[in-house]
Structure formats: structure tokens, C-alpha cells
Motif scaffolding. Structure first.
Motif, PDB file in Angstrom:
ATOM      1  N   ILE A  66       0.714  -1.248   0.001  1.00 49.85           N
ATOM      2  CA  ILE A  66      -0.013   0.069   0.025  1.00 49.85           C
ATOM      3  C   ILE A  66       0.728   1.517   0.194  1.00 49.85           C
ATOM      4  CG2 ILE A  66      -1.796   1.242   1.374  1.00 49.85           C
ATOM      5  CD1 ILE A  66      -2.660  -1.450   2.371  1.00 49.85           C
ATOM      6  N   ASN A  67       0.532   2.228  -0.764  1.00 42.86           N
ATOM      7  CA  ASN A  67       1.426   3.373  -0.922  1.00 42.86           C
ATOM      8  C   ASN A  67       0.825   4.372  -0.240  1.00 42.86           C
ATOM      9  OD1 ASN A  67       3.543   5.093  -1.951  1.00 42.86           O
ATOM     10  ND2 ASN A  67       2.227   5.552  -3.940  1.00 42.86           N
ATOM     11  N   ARG A  68       1.273   3.923   1.130  1.00 44.82           N
ATOM     12  CA  ARG A  68       0.691   5.137   2.272  1.00 44.82           C
ATOM     13  C   ARG A  68       1.460   4.588   3.457  1.00 44.82           C
ATOM     14  NH1 ARG A  68      -3.618   8.525   1.397  1.00 44.82           N
ATOM     15  NH2 ARG A  68      -3.247   9.199   3.486  1.00 44.82           N
ATOM     16  N   ASP A  69       1.720   5.596   4.194  1.00 42.34           N
ATOM     17  CA  ASP A  69       2.532   5.430   5.515  1.00 42.34           C
ATOM     18  C   ASP A  69       1.975   4.541   6.304  1.00 42.34           C
ATOM     19  OD1 ASP A  69       4.886   7.417   4.976  1.00 42.34           O
ATOM     20  OD2 ASP A  69       3.411   9.311   5.692  1.00 42.34           O
ATOM     21  N   PRO A  70       2.863   3.798   7.299  1.00 45.92           N
ATOM     22  CA  PRO A  70       2.234   2.960   8.256  1.00 45.92           C
ATOM     23  C   PRO A  70       1.420   3.451   9.017  1.00 45.92           C
ATOM     24  CG  PRO A  70       4.670   2.642   7.759  1.00 45.92           C
ATOM     25  CD  PRO A  70       4.257   3.705   7.022  1.00 45.92           C
ATOM     26  N   ASP A  71       1.745   4.787   9.562  1.00 48.57           N
ATOM     27  CA  ASP A  71       0.727   4.890  10.637  1.00 48.57           C
ATOM     28  C   ASP A  71      -0.821   5.265  10.026  1.00 48.57           C
ATOM     29  OD1 ASP A  71       1.781   7.161   9.124  1.00 48.57           O
ATOM     30  OD2 ASP A  71       1.425   8.599  10.530  1.00 48.57           O
ATOM     31  N   ILE A  72      -0.842   5.745   8.853  1.00 49.08           N
ATOM     32  CA  ILE A  72      -2.228   5.823   8.055  1.00 49.08           C
ATOM     33  C   ILE A  72      -2.775   4.469   8.113  1.00 49.08           C
ATOM     34  CG2 ILE A  72      -3.372   6.540   6.027  1.00 49.08           C
ATOM     35  CD1 ILE A  72      -1.412   8.600   5.604  1.00 49.08           C
ATOM     36  N   VAL A  73      -2.173   3.535   7.497  1.00 54.65           N
ATOM     37  CA  VAL A  73      -2.656   2.299   7.190  1.00 54.65           C
ATOM     38  C   VAL A  73      -2.978   1.394   8.684  1.00 54.65           C
ATOM     39  CG1 VAL A  73      -2.004   0.039   6.638  1.00 54.65           C
ATOM     40  CG2 VAL A  73      -1.293   1.902   5.171  1.00 54.65           C
ATOM     41  N   PHE A  74      -2.117   1.553   9.505  1.00 55.84           N
ATOM     42  CA  PHE A  74      -2.508   1.101  11.058  1.00 55.84           C
ATOM     43  C   PHE A  74      -3.632   1.699  11.656  1.00 55.84           C
ATOM     44  CE2 PHE A  74      -2.122   0.173  15.609  1.00 55.84           C
ATOM     45  CZ  PHE A  74      -1.621  -0.986  15.473  1.00 55.84           C
ATOM     46  N   ASP A  75      -3.722   3.044  11.645  1.00 57.30           N
ATOM     47  CA  ASP A  75      -4.750   3.570  12.129  1.00 57.30           C
ATOM     48  C   ASP A  75      -6.184   3.087  11.597  1.00 57.30           C
ATOM     49  OD1 ASP A  75      -3.218   5.047  13.996  1.00 57.30           O
ATOM     50  OD2 ASP A  75      -3.279   7.028  12.772  1.00 57.30           O
ATOM     51  N   TYR A  76      -6.215   2.885  10.292  1.00 59.36           N
ATOM     52  CA  TYR A  76      -7.423   2.506   9.608  1.00 59.36           C
ATOM     53  C   TYR A  76      -7.906   0.999  10.136  1.00 59.36           C
ATOM     54  CZ  TYR A  76     -10.813   1.615   5.983  1.00 59.36           C
ATOM     55  OH  TYR A  76     -11.965   1.319   5.428  1.00 59.36           O
ATOM     56  N   LEU A  77      -6.638   0.299   9.963  1.00 63.89           N
ATOM     57  CA  LEU A  77      -6.887  -1.085  10.363  1.00 63.89           C
ATOM     58  C   LEU A  77      -7.198  -1.464  11.755  1.00 63.89           C
ATOM     59  CD1 LEU A  77      -3.793  -2.698   8.482  1.00 63.89           C
ATOM     60  CD2 LEU A  77      -6.422  -2.950   7.824  1.00 63.89           C
ATOM     61  N   ALA A  78      -6.815  -0.395  12.645  1.00 67.24           N
ATOM     62  CA  ALA A  78      -6.967  -0.594  14.272  1.00 67.24           C
ATOM     63  C   ALA A  78      -8.479  -0.146  14.634  1.00 67.24           C
ATOM     64  CB  ALA A  78      -6.034   0.175  14.960  1.00 67.24           C
ATOM     65  N   SER A  79      -9.060   0.389  13.800  1.00 67.41           N
ATOM     66  CA  SER A  79     -10.559   0.892  13.920  1.00 67.41           C
ATOM     67  C   SER A  79     -11.663  -0.379  13.460  1.00 67.41           C
ATOM     68  CB  SER A  79     -10.901   2.168  13.209  1.00 67.41           C
ATOM     69  OG  SER A  79     -12.423   2.476  13.452  1.00 67.41           O
ATOM     70  N   PRO A  80     -12.294  -1.179  14.439  1.00 65.38           N
ATOM     71  CA  PRO A  80     -12.979  -2.179  13.882  1.00 65.38           C
ATOM     72  C   PRO A  80     -13.984  -1.709  12.941  1.00 65.38           C
ATOM     73  CG  PRO A  80     -12.915  -1.980  16.282  1.00 65.38           C
ATOM     74  CD  PRO A  80     -12.128  -1.011  15.894  1.00 65.38           C
ATOM     75  N   THR A  81     -14.568  -0.650  13.301  1.00 65.72           N
ATOM     76  CA  THR A  81     -15.969  -0.211  12.242  1.00 65.72           C
ATOM     77  C   THR A  81     -15.291  -0.244  10.908  1.00 65.72           C
ATOM     78  OG1 THR A  81     -15.221   2.228  12.962  1.00 65.72           O
ATOM     79  CG2 THR A  81     -16.979   1.008  14.430  1.00 65.72           C
ATOM     80  N   ASN A  82     -14.171  -0.041  10.627  1.00 62.24           N
ATOM     81  CA  ASN A  82     -13.600   0.031   9.179  1.00 62.24           C
ATOM     82  C   ASN A  82     -13.951  -1.170   8.493  1.00 62.24           C
ATOM     83  OD1 ASN A  82     -13.291   2.936   9.167  1.00 62.24           O
ATOM     84  ND2 ASN A  82     -11.035   2.633   9.725  1.00 62.24           N
ATOM     85  N   GLU A  83     -13.688  -2.445   9.292  1.00 59.67           N
ATOM     86  CA  GLU A  83     -13.696  -3.767   8.613  1.00 59.67           C
ATOM     87  C   GLU A  83     -14.681  -4.216   7.845  1.00 59.67           C
ATOM     88  OE1 GLU A  83     -11.012  -6.835  11.235  1.00 59.67           O
ATOM     89  OE2 GLU A  83     -12.881  -6.316  11.864  1.00 59.67           O
ATOM     90  N   PRO A  84     -15.900  -3.502   7.969  1.00 59.33           N
ATOM     91  CA  PRO A  84     -17.020  -4.010   7.125  1.00 59.33           C
ATOM     92  C   PRO A  84     -16.986  -3.218   5.865  1.00 59.33           C
ATOM     93  CG  PRO A  84     -17.966  -3.657   9.265  1.00 59.33           C
ATOM     94  CD  PRO A  84     -16.306  -3.299   9.214  1.00 59.33           C
ATOM     95  N   VAL A  85     -16.143  -2.285   5.711  1.00 63.48           N
ATOM     96  CA  VAL A  85     -16.031  -1.410   4.604  1.00 63.48           C
ATOM     97  C   VAL A  85     -14.911  -2.462   3.476  1.00 63.48           C
ATOM     98  CG1 VAL A  85     -15.025   0.771   3.428  1.00 63.48           C
ATOM     99  CG2 VAL A  85     -16.080   0.852   5.772  1.00 63.48           C
TER     100      VAL A  85
END
Length: 144
Positions: free
Chosen positions: A9-28
Motif C-alpha cells: 500500500i502506497n501510504r505511510d504505516p501510521d495511516i494504514v495502521f490507524d485505519y486497520l485498528a478501527s474495527p468499524t472500518n472492517e465491514p467497509v
């Protein structure tokens, strides 16, 4: 049964991790997760718990989860339990060059009863689903 897939993924690890760490993003971005709700706001520290509705072998299964591993920008693992399906989803992130991330997703499924007997036959479809889901994750994060 355990299946592992990686995506660049062409994004910084902090952005990727923050997205993954939010369980409400998983259904997306995950096809099999229909709903994910943390018991408390955040849901991204060791010991945090919540509920998810997961599509498993054609059935909607209500599962409880708990965060069992959490290392910011590097590792996150949620462990699932229910009467039908248990297991864990582990996300491992690695910085790649300037501003990019390699995400490895390892999904381990433990199924009970008859579901447990059928699980090995699902390996190919599970691998395809993970590959598709990770491409969706990549598109979401790279488009923002």
C-alpha cells in the motif's frame, strides 16, 4: 485452517495502521465482516473487546472478539470466539521505502462441529476472498 496474504500500500504505516485498528472500518473492506462494534470507544488496545457479525459458510455468525496483540504501526491481532467459529485475524505491517507499507493479513479459522469438517475445503475460496479484500483495502487507502 490458516491463510496468509500480503499487499503493498502506497501510504505511510501510521495511516494504514490507524485505519486497520478501527474495527468499524472492517465491514467497509472485508467481505465476510458485516458489522463490527467495539464495546467501548476505540477498540484498539490490548484487552479491548467487541462484537462482529461475520458471514461464515453462508451463515451470519455473531462473534465476540478481543484485541490480543497491539503494537502501533506494526501489529494488531483480534481473537474471535462463538459457538460456531473461533480464530484470529493478525495484521502485520512493515515500512517499505519512503511512505509505503506492506500489510500481511493472517486469518486463522477454528470451526466447531460439522462446520469444522468442511473448513479445509474452503481454503481456495478463503484465499481468493482475502486477495480481493486486500485489493479493496489498498484502493480505499490509496484513494484518500
Amino acid at each position: 485452517m490458516r491463510v496468509t496474504r500480503k499487499v503493498f500500500i502506497n501510504r505511510d504505516p501510521d495511516i494504514v495502521f490507524d485505519y486497520l485498528a478501527s474495527p468499524t472500518n472492517e465491514p467497509v473492506w472485508r467481505t465476510s465482516i458485516l458489522r463490527a462494534v467495539p464495546d467501548e470507544s476505540g477498540g484498539s488496545v490490548i484487552g479491548a473487546t467487541g462484537r462482529s457479525l461475520i458471514r461464515f459458510m453462508g451463515r451470519d455468525v455473531d462473534v465476540r472478539w478481543e484485541v490480543v496483540e497491539f503494537e502501533p504501526q506494526a501489529r494488531l491481532c483480534r481473537e474471535y470466539t462463538s459457538g460456531v467459529r473461533g480464530g484470529r485475524d493478525r495484521y502485520m505491517l512493515q515500512r517499505f521505502g519512503m511512505g509505503a507499507t506492506v500489510v500481511e493479513l493472517e486469518v486463522e479459522v477454528d470451526a466447531a462441529g460439522l462446520m469444522g469438517l468442511l473448513t479445509p475445503s474452503r481454503r481456495t475460496s478463503m484465499e481468493h476472498e482475502l486477495r480481493t479484500d486486500l485489493q479493496r483495502l489498498k484502493a480505499i487507502l490509496e484513494d484518500h
